[in-house]
Design an enzyme around this catalytic site. Structure first.
Site, PDB file in Angstrom:
ATOM      1  CE  LYS A  99      -3.510   2.620   2.323  1.00  0.00           C
ATOM      2  NZ  LYS A  99      -3.540   3.367   3.574  1.00  0.00           N
ATOM      3  CB  THR A 209      -8.893   6.510  12.880  1.00  0.00           C
ATOM      4  OG1 THR A 209      -7.558   6.637  12.407  1.00  0.00           O
ATOM      5  CG2 THR A 209      -9.060   7.346  14.138  1.00  0.00           C
TER       6      THR A 209
END
Length: 257
Positions: A99, A209
């Protein structure tokens, strides 16, 4: 696997990818993985403590038989730095998947367009399977696909902000033009954000998150999993068009008076 997500030749049942940062404990993280039904988890290579070879790292906590580990270059601010970290991730994990994150702004953590394109070009030449984190930029998304990235990953809003997706139109263009999976990454704050992303045509969502910092990460992870599934199902079902005026649910045509 009738509706599998396919990335670089690998097929996955789940369309929800999870990050591994910010959890209060390893136990909470692993419970969230289980509850979400995720199959791909990202690990920030720069944030691993590699100085002590006897100390366990995050890579040791993950069950590799259950999850595909996706190394990421979080925290890199130049193409050179990102390429070096990608190579380190390959050595640590044995995976050529990465990524790609090249950050251009330390306050808002927005991606560096030029740096991302340069790093992606170099990594594709080295036969990495590159999953690049980008702004919601249709031109960059097209350029990255042309050089051979295996996904494009436009942000919904700044990383960790929980703002959701304030503006969908550029993501819709990215989806329209995509030849590889589109993964909405960053800023999703609630399962409804993920559902909306899937409704407009995203192939998957990546969340960190909003789950890791929830009061109950496992419960939130399950909710995000359901949100992704609902949004995907709604996209496939075909929503009704928006209308300027009302239309009766029980039309009067043909009613006996």
């Amino acid at each position: 696997m009738d509706d599998a997500l396919e990335i670089a030749g690998k097929r996955f049942r789940s369309r929800l990818l999870l990050g591994t940062g910010k959890y209060r404990s390893t136990e909470e993280m692993l419970a969230a993985f289980e509850a979400a039904g995720t199959e791909i988890v990202t690990v920030a290579i720069r944030r691993l403590d590699l100085d002590n070879p006897t100390r366990k790292t995050l890579l040791d906590e993950i069950d590799w038989s259950r999850y595909t580990v996706l190394p990421n270059t979080a925290g890199c601010y130049t193409a050179d730095e990102a390429v070096r970290v990608a190579r380190l991730g390959r050595e640590l994990t044995g995976s050529t998947w990465v990524k790609l994150e090249v950050i251009g702004d330390p306050k808002y953590l927005l991606p560096d367009t030029a740096g991302t394109l340069e790093a992606a070009r170099r990594l594709v030449r080295e036969e990495f399977a590159v999953l690049p984190y980008i702004a919601d930029d249709p031109i960059l998304a097209r350029q990255l696909q042309e050089i051979g990235t295996v996904t494009v990953m436009p942000l919904g809003s700044p990383i960790g902000s929980g703002q959701g997706i304030p503006y969908f139109e550029r993501i819709k263009i990215i989806v329209e033009q995509a030849r590889v999976p589109v993964v909405v990454d960053a800023g999703l704050g609630a399962p409804s954000d993920a559902s909306l992303a899937m409704e407009v045509g995203a192939d998957a969502c990546l969340v960190n998150t909003a789950i890791a910092r929830a009061e109950n990460p496992a419960q939130m992870a399950r909710a995000f999993g359901l949100g992704v599934e609902a949004g995907r199902a709604a996209r496939q079902a075909g929503r009704i068009p928006r209308r300027a005026y009302a239309e009766a649910s029980s039309p009067l045509e043909g009613v006996v008076r």
